[in-house]
Design an enzyme around this catalytic site. Structure first.
Site, PDB file in Angstrom:
ATOM      1  N   TYR A  36     -39.454  56.608 -34.774  1.00  0.00           N
ATOM      2  CA  TYR A  36     -40.440  55.931 -33.756  1.00  0.00           C
ATOM      3  C   TYR A  36     -40.351  54.829 -33.553  1.00  0.00           C
ATOM      4  CZ  TYR A  36     -44.529  56.385 -30.737  1.00  0.00           C
ATOM      5  OH  TYR A  36     -45.371  56.512 -29.885  1.00  0.00           O
ATOM      6  N   LYS A  91     -42.368  85.996 -25.788  1.00  0.00           N
ATOM      7  CA  LYS A  91     -40.790  85.783 -25.172  1.00  0.00           C
ATOM      8  C   LYS A  91     -40.488  84.435 -26.057  1.00  0.00           C
ATOM      9  CE  LYS A  91     -38.218  86.804 -21.762  1.00  0.00           C
ATOM     10  NZ  LYS A  91     -38.182  88.114 -21.157  1.00  0.00           N
TER      11      LYS A  91
END
Length: 383
Positions: A36, A91
């Site tokens: 980060y 899905k």
């Protein structure tokens, strides 16, 4: 406990079927600085100069958005975005389980074509591919077409093309079992919506034979005043014999019936009128004709979309591997050549010596399929 009650309880227990797992282990100050701030600034600067670097420096190389507006969900119809979320999560779970492709469900609270296209275009830079799902016809045709024009990543409407690819794979093997000839088949497709039209186009591209499309009003012909624009376009490449009448008329001497329509539309008499008929009755959960009835009436091969019968024709054989291959080859679109390669790859999973009337399509649970399909698709991209 029936399957619906069991599904409800398991969904409640799991609170959904997917989660986000960090690929970065952040346990020290150095980890935090690298993954980060301030370290993350450097990959940002690199991507700003060369956006293609996003495929190397972010998860874009393996990330697919599964997007719906909830207008045509399974056999449930227009149930809206919130109610469609369990299907989209499912899905995404299949993408991960079968091909290790990361997929994210996005359910849009609009059925306005312009809004859908614009929304997907605006978020497309975050993904390596877009899987459109359960969007009703005829809007789905325009949405896919327009997205292909404005996006530089693969756009794939699975209800159309995934169904077409797996049907073609099953048909390739069915004609081997029956001794029918490629190119000479008389094929009847009942259901002239998104799936039916996509199947017809794909089978024509692969030169299976003559296609006759039918809908609720019967054979799609120039005399039909109820045709949609998509159906009118199909008149130029289907029904070469210029048949008219009902489904039962279309099935006389037909080699193949493919149903993507409604339950119990095909009778034993219709099957008997066919030419040693191949029956793919794909309406779910109740097919156009039950397999035992079709076989008793003289069908040579029968496939359905159900897991409790032989020859389950299921899209899960297609989309995980197709996207895996497209992402690996950095495809910018899903082409006809890629779809044809996927059909042949799926068909190849059963060696010729093992083909039988009750064994024309590999099990949807076979996790080797995605890798074979991915390689075939990636090779097609390179070629």
């Amino acid at each position: 406990m029936d399957i619906y009650q069991k599904a409800l309880e398991l969904h409640k227990e799991a609170h959904g079927k997917i989660e986000v797992i960090s690929r970065a282990k952040i346990t020290t100050k150095e980890d935090l600085a690298v993954y980060y701030s301030p370290g993350v600034a450097e990959p940002c600067r690199v991507i700003e100069k060369d956006p293609e670097q996003a495929y190397q420096l972010t998860r874009k190389n393996n990330l697919v958005a599964v997007i719906t507006d909830g207008s045509a969900v399974l056999g449930l119809g227009d149930i809206g975005p919130a109610a469609s979320m369990p299907v989209m999560e499912g899905k995404c779970a299949l993408f991960k389980e079968f091909a290790d492709v990361d997929a994210f469900p996005i359910c849009l609270d609009t059925q306005d074509t312009d809004e859908i296209v614009r929304t997907i275009q605006l978020i497309s830079k975050s993904f390596g591919g877009i899987n459109l799902e359960d969007i009703s016809a005829p809007r789905c045709f325009e949405i896919e077409r327009r997205l292909k024009e404005v996006c530089d990543i693969p756009i794939f409407h699975d209800d159309q093309h995934g169904t077409a690819i797996v049907v073609a794979a099953a048909l390739l093997n069915a004609i081997k079992v029956t001794g029918k000839s490629m190119g000479d088949l008389q094929i009847v497709i009942n259901g002239a919506g998104a799936a039916g039209i996509a199947i017809a186009k794909h089978l024509i591209k692969m030169n299976f034979g003559n296609i006759t499309l039918c809908d609720i009003n019967g054979i799609i012909s120039a005399e039909d005043p109820h045709l949609t624009s998509a159906q009118k376009e199909m008149l130029a490449v289907t029904n070469q014999d210029e048949k008219t009448g009902l489904l039962k008329d279309a099935l006389i001497d037909a080699d193949v019936f493919i149903g993507v329509s409604r339950p119990n539309l095909v009778t034993p008499e219709m099957v008997q009128s066919m030419n040693n008929g191949i029956i793919f009755a794909l309406a779910n959960p109740v097919p156009e004709i039950m397999p035992d009835i079709a076989l008793e009436a003289g069908a040579s091969v029968v496939g359905t979309g159900r897991s409790d019968f032989s020859n389950q024709i299921n899209n899960v054989l297609v989309f995980p591997g197709l996207f895996k291959g497209a992402l690996a080859a950095r495809a910018t679109a899903i082409t006809n050549e890629m779809k044809i390669a996927a059909s042949h790859a799926i068909a190849s999973m059963i060696p010729d010596e093992e083909l039988a009337s009750d064994n024309i399509i590999v099990s949807p649970l076979n996790k080797e399929v995605a890798g074979v399909v991915a390689k075939a698709v990636a090779d097609a991209v390179v070629e």
